[in-house]
Design a protein around this motif. Structure first.
Motif, PDB file in Angstrom:
ATOM      1  N   MET B   1     -17.799  29.946  35.110  1.00 48.59           N
ATOM      2  CA  MET B   1     -19.133  29.537  34.654  1.00 48.59           C
ATOM      3  C   MET B   1     -19.041  28.577  33.459  1.00 48.59           C
ATOM      4  O   MET B   1     -19.757  27.591  33.402  1.00 48.59           O
ATOM      5  N   THR B   2     -18.104  28.886  32.533  1.00 49.30           N
ATOM      6  CA  THR B   2     -17.923  28.007  31.369  1.00 49.30           C
ATOM      7  C   THR B   2     -17.465  26.633  31.837  1.00 49.30           C
ATOM      8  O   THR B   2     -17.975  25.601  31.371  1.00 49.30           O
ATOM      9  N   LEU B   3     -16.519  26.634  32.801  1.00 49.47           N
ATOM     10  CA  LEU B   3     -16.017  25.369  33.359  1.00 49.47           C
ATOM     11  C   LEU B   3     -17.155  24.592  34.009  1.00 49.47           C
ATOM     12  O   LEU B   3     -17.315  23.383  33.773  1.00 49.47           O
ATOM     13  N   LEU B   4     -17.942  25.293  34.793  1.00 49.60           N
ATOM     14  CA  LEU B   4     -19.056  24.653  35.506  1.00 49.60           C
ATOM     15  C   LEU B   4     -20.038  23.998  34.528  1.00 49.60           C
ATOM     16  O   LEU B   4     -20.414  22.821  34.685  1.00 49.60           O
ATOM     17  N   ILE B   5     -20.426  24.738  33.499  1.00 52.06           N
ATOM     18  CA  ILE B   5     -21.379  24.226  32.505  1.00 52.06           C
ATOM     19  C   ILE B   5     -20.789  23.022  31.762  1.00 52.06           C
ATOM     20  O   ILE B   5     -21.468  22.016  31.537  1.00 52.06           O
ATOM     21  N   THR B   6     -19.502  23.115  31.440  1.00 52.74           N
ATOM     22  CA  THR B   6     -18.865  22.009  30.701  1.00 52.74           C
ATOM     23  C   THR B   6     -18.749  20.763  31.580  1.00 52.74           C
ATOM     24  O   THR B   6     -18.957  19.645  31.098  1.00 52.74           O
ATOM     25  N   VAL B   7     -18.414  20.953  32.869  1.00 58.58           N
ATOM     26  CA  VAL B   7     -18.316  19.801  33.786  1.00 58.58           C
ATOM     27  C   VAL B   7     -19.691  19.132  33.923  1.00 58.58           C
ATOM     28  O   VAL B   7     -19.791  17.890  33.885  1.00 58.58           O
ATOM     29  N   ILE B   8     -20.744  19.939  34.058  1.00 57.17           N
ATOM     30  CA  ILE B   8     -22.098  19.369  34.170  1.00 57.17           C
ATOM     31  C   ILE B   8     -22.433  18.572  32.901  1.00 57.17           C
ATOM     32  O   ILE B   8     -22.951  17.457  32.969  1.00 57.17           O
ATOM     33  N   ALA B   9     -22.092  19.144  31.736  1.00 61.02           N
ATOM     34  CA  ALA B   9     -22.334  18.439  30.463  1.00 61.02           C
ATOM     35  C   ALA B   9     -21.540  17.138  30.411  1.00 61.02           C
ATOM     36  O   ALA B   9     -22.045  16.105  29.942  1.00 61.02           O
ATOM     37  N   ALA B  10     -20.296  17.178  30.924  1.00 62.54           N
ATOM     38  CA  ALA B  10     -19.445  15.976  30.912  1.00 62.54           C
ATOM     39  C   ALA B  10     -20.052  14.888  31.803  1.00 62.54           C
ATOM     40  O   ALA B  10     -20.097  13.714  31.417  1.00 62.54           O
ATOM     41  N   TYR B  57     -11.819  35.327  42.537  1.00 64.60           N
ATOM     42  CA  TYR B  57     -12.190  34.463  41.402  1.00 64.60           C
ATOM     43  C   TYR B  57     -13.621  33.957  41.545  1.00 64.60           C
ATOM     44  O   TYR B  57     -14.318  33.776  40.556  1.00 64.60           O
ATOM     45  N   PHE B  58     -14.050  33.750  42.802  1.00 67.44           N
ATOM     46  CA  PHE B  58     -15.388  33.185  43.036  1.00 67.44           C
ATOM     47  C   PHE B  58     -16.485  34.256  43.093  1.00 67.44           C
ATOM     48  O   PHE B  58     -17.639  33.947  43.349  1.00 67.44           O
ATOM     49  N   GLN B  59     -16.096  35.531  42.912  1.00 65.19           N
ATOM     50  CA  GLN B  59     -17.106  36.598  42.896  1.00 65.19           C
ATOM     51  C   GLN B  59     -17.040  37.381  41.586  1.00 65.19           C
ATOM     52  O   GLN B  59     -16.664  38.563  41.563  1.00 65.19           O
ATOM     53  N   PRO B  60     -17.393  36.712  40.481  1.00 66.41           N
ATOM     54  CA  PRO B  60     -17.313  37.415  39.192  1.00 66.41           C
ATOM     55  C   PRO B  60     -18.429  38.455  39.051  1.00 66.41           C
ATOM     56  O   PRO B  60     -19.480  38.333  39.695  1.00 66.41           O
ATOM     57  N   ALA B  61     -18.173  39.451  38.226  1.00 65.72           N
ATOM     58  CA  ALA B  61     -19.198  40.469  37.953  1.00 65.72           C
ATOM     59  C   ALA B  61     -20.341  39.821  37.172  1.00 65.72           C
ATOM     60  O   ALA B  61     -20.132  38.838  36.444  1.00 65.72           O
ATOM     61  N   GLY B  62     -21.537  40.368  37.340  1.00 63.66           N
ATOM     62  CA  GLY B  62     -22.735  39.819  36.694  1.00 63.66           C
ATOM     63  C   GLY B  62     -22.593  39.689  35.189  1.00 63.66           C
ATOM     64  O   GLY B  62     -22.936  38.653  34.608  1.00 63.66           O
ATOM     65  N   ALA B  63     -22.043  40.752  34.565  1.00 65.32           N
ATOM     66  CA  ALA B  63     -21.901  40.756  33.094  1.00 65.32           C
ATOM     67  C   ALA B  63     -20.943  39.663  32.642  1.00 65.32           C
ATOM     68  O   ALA B  63     -21.183  38.978  31.646  1.00 65.32           O
ATOM     69  N   ASP B  64     -19.840  39.490  33.406  1.00 67.84           N
ATOM     70  CA  ASP B  64     -18.848  38.449  33.063  1.00 67.84           C
ATOM     71  C   ASP B  64     -19.477  37.066  33.162  1.00 67.84           C
ATOM     72  O   ASP B  64     -19.232  36.182  32.320  1.00 67.84           O
ATOM     73  N   MET B  65     -20.274  36.892  34.234  1.00 63.22           N
ATOM     74  CA  MET B  65     -20.902  35.590  34.457  1.00 63.22           C
ATOM     75  C   MET B  65     -21.881  35.255  33.328  1.00 63.22           C
ATOM     76  O   MET B  65     -21.923  34.120  32.853  1.00 63.22           O
ATOM     77  N   LEU B  66     -22.614  36.278  32.917  1.00 59.56           N
ATOM     78  CA  LEU B  66     -23.592  36.089  31.841  1.00 59.56           C
ATOM     79  C   LEU B  66     -22.880  35.720  30.536  1.00 59.56           C
ATOM     80  O   LEU B  66     -23.287  34.791  29.820  1.00 59.56           O
ATOM     81  N   ASN B  67     -21.789  36.433  30.249  1.00 55.56           N
ATOM     82  CA  ASN B  67     -21.023  36.149  29.025  1.00 55.56           C
ATOM     83  C   ASN B  67     -20.413  34.746  29.071  1.00 55.56           C
ATOM     84  O   ASN B  67     -20.429  34.020  28.078  1.00 55.56           O
ATOM     85  N   ASP B  68     -19.897  34.372  30.252  1.00 51.09           N
ATOM     86  CA  ASP B  68     -19.314  33.035  30.404  1.00 51.09           C
ATOM     87  C   ASP B  68     -20.366  31.933  30.256  1.00 51.09           C
ATOM     88  O   ASP B  68     -20.087  30.869  29.702  1.00 51.09           O
ATOM     89  N   ALA B  69     -21.570  32.217  30.792  1.00 52.62           N
ATOM     90  CA  ALA B  69     -22.665  31.241  30.671  1.00 52.62           C
ATOM     91  C   ALA B  69     -23.067  31.084  29.201  1.00 52.62           C
ATOM     92  O   ALA B  69     -23.300  29.971  28.710  1.00 52.62           O
ATOM     93  N   PHE B  70     -23.130  32.218  28.490  1.00 59.54           N
ATOM     94  CA  PHE B  70     -23.444  32.231  27.061  1.00 59.54           C
ATOM     95  C   PHE B  70     -22.391  31.425  26.301  1.00 59.54           C
ATOM     96  O   PHE B  70     -22.716  30.598  25.432  1.00 59.54           O
ATOM     97  N   LEU B  71     -21.127  31.620  26.678  1.00 54.16           N
ATOM     98  CA  LEU B  71     -20.027  30.872  26.051  1.00 54.16           C
ATOM     99  C   LEU B  71     -20.165  29.375  26.344  1.00 54.16           C
ATOM    100  O   LEU B  71     -20.028  28.537  25.444  1.00 54.16           O
ATOM    101  N   GLY B  72     -20.466  29.056  27.611  1.00 58.47           N
ATOM    102  CA  GLY B  72     -20.618  27.644  28.004  1.00 58.47           C
ATOM    103  C   GLY B  72     -21.702  26.946  27.205  1.00 58.47           C
ATOM    104  O   GLY B  72     -21.507  25.825  26.709  1.00 58.47           O
ATOM    105  N   LEU B  73     -22.844  27.625  27.045  1.00 55.50           N
ATOM    106  CA  LEU B  73     -23.950  27.031  26.269  1.00 55.50           C
ATOM    107  C   LEU B  73     -23.567  26.895  24.793  1.00 55.50           C
ATOM    108  O   LEU B  73     -23.912  25.917  24.135  1.00 55.50           O
ATOM    109  N   SER B  74     -22.823  27.887  24.281  1.00 51.30           N
ATOM    110  CA  SER B  74     -22.384  27.820  22.882  1.00 51.30           C
ATOM    111  C   SER B  74     -21.412  26.661  22.678  1.00 51.30           C
ATOM    112  O   SER B  74     -21.446  25.984  21.646  1.00 51.30           O
ATOM    113  N   VAL B  75     -20.555  26.429  23.682  1.00 54.38           N
ATOM    114  CA  VAL B  75     -19.603  25.313  23.619  1.00 54.38           C
ATOM    115  C   VAL B  75     -20.369  23.990  23.554  1.00 54.38           C
ATOM    116  O   VAL B  75     -20.033  23.101  22.762  1.00 54.38           O
TER     117      VAL B  75
END
Lengths: 130, 106
Positions: B1-10, B57-75
């Motif tokens: 999720m962090t990778l995805l958010i960063t690629v979109i930002a890029a 790898y493509f089926q992350p748990a909901g909590a992990d995805m949420l934390n990764d998304a939070f990290l991506g936005l913070s980045v």
């Protein structure tokens, strides 16, 4: 664990090289006749990606509690087993990160050189017809 | 999720940089370096994780995805803050200098 340390180290080295090359190119081009992008400017792209990427990755490691603001800064350094794992990760993931960024930069340099070469060709053609 | 958010930002910052002369003047290239550099590095992380865990790898748990998304936005927020600092320090349009000097002359 500390994979960002490898690209950050490469960034330090390339930044020093860039400064030296920039100084050299400045001395060679004192009359300001060369308008094309120099190698020092191209090295700036690599520096930017390495510093920027490793900076954001360092933030991610702080987020996950793998980097701390106090000595020894890396939590994995507190335990020998974790240290071995960290060094393995640096050697594999960290090196792969540095290599990938460098390969992408090399691609950018090749593309930029081709654009410069084709621009030189069209300049010569225009000069010949004139 | 962090990778995805960063690629979109890029990608977004690249399009902005490419299409606007003003954006290039405002040092958006700094964002490009940070987002593309981090995206490439996280891509390596993602490949390593995929090799270790496979399709899981493509089926992350909901909590992990949420934390990764939070990290991506913070980045993204951190990168934007760094860009603003660079912008104010370099002051390419001279707006900051003009503002300070005009206040001083009052």
């Amino acid at each position: 664990m500390a994979c960002f340390v490898v690209p950050a180290t490469e960034a330090i080295v390339t930044t020093v090289i860039q400064k030296v090359v920039a100084k050299k190119e400045k001395n060679e081009n004192k009359d300001g006749s060369q308008m094309k992008i120099g190698f020092a400017d191209k090295l700036k792209w690599l520096n930017g990606m390495l510093w920027g990427g490793s900076g954001l990755l360092a933030f991610e490691h702080v987020w996950h509690g793998e980097v701390t603001p106090f000595f020894p800064f890396l939590t994995a350094a507190n335990d020998p087993a974790d240290t071995a794992e960290m060094l393995h990760e640096m050697a594999t993931s960290g090196s792969a990160m540095a290599v990938l960024v460098t390969v992408v930069w090399a691609g950018l340099v090749i593309v930029s050189n081709k654009i410069t070469a084709s621009d030189n060709k069209s300049d010569k053609k225009a000069g010949a017809t004139a | 999720m962090t990778l995805l958010i960063t690629v979109i930002a890029a990608v977004i910052s690249t399009v902005v940089w490419y299409s606007s002369e003003k954006a290039r003047e405002l040092k958006t290239g700094v964002l490009l370096y940070m987002f593309w550099g981090a995206s490439l590095m996280w891509l390596v992380d993602a490949v390593v994780e995929y090799l270790e865990s496979g399709a899981e790898y493509f089926q992350p748990a909901g909590a992990d995805m949420l934390n990764d998304a939070f990290l991506g936005l913070s980045v993204i927020a951190l990168a934007l803050v760094i860009w603003v600092i660079v912008l104010l320090v370099k002051d390419p349009t001279g707006a900051l200098k003009r503002t300070i000097l005009s206040r001083k002359s009052r």
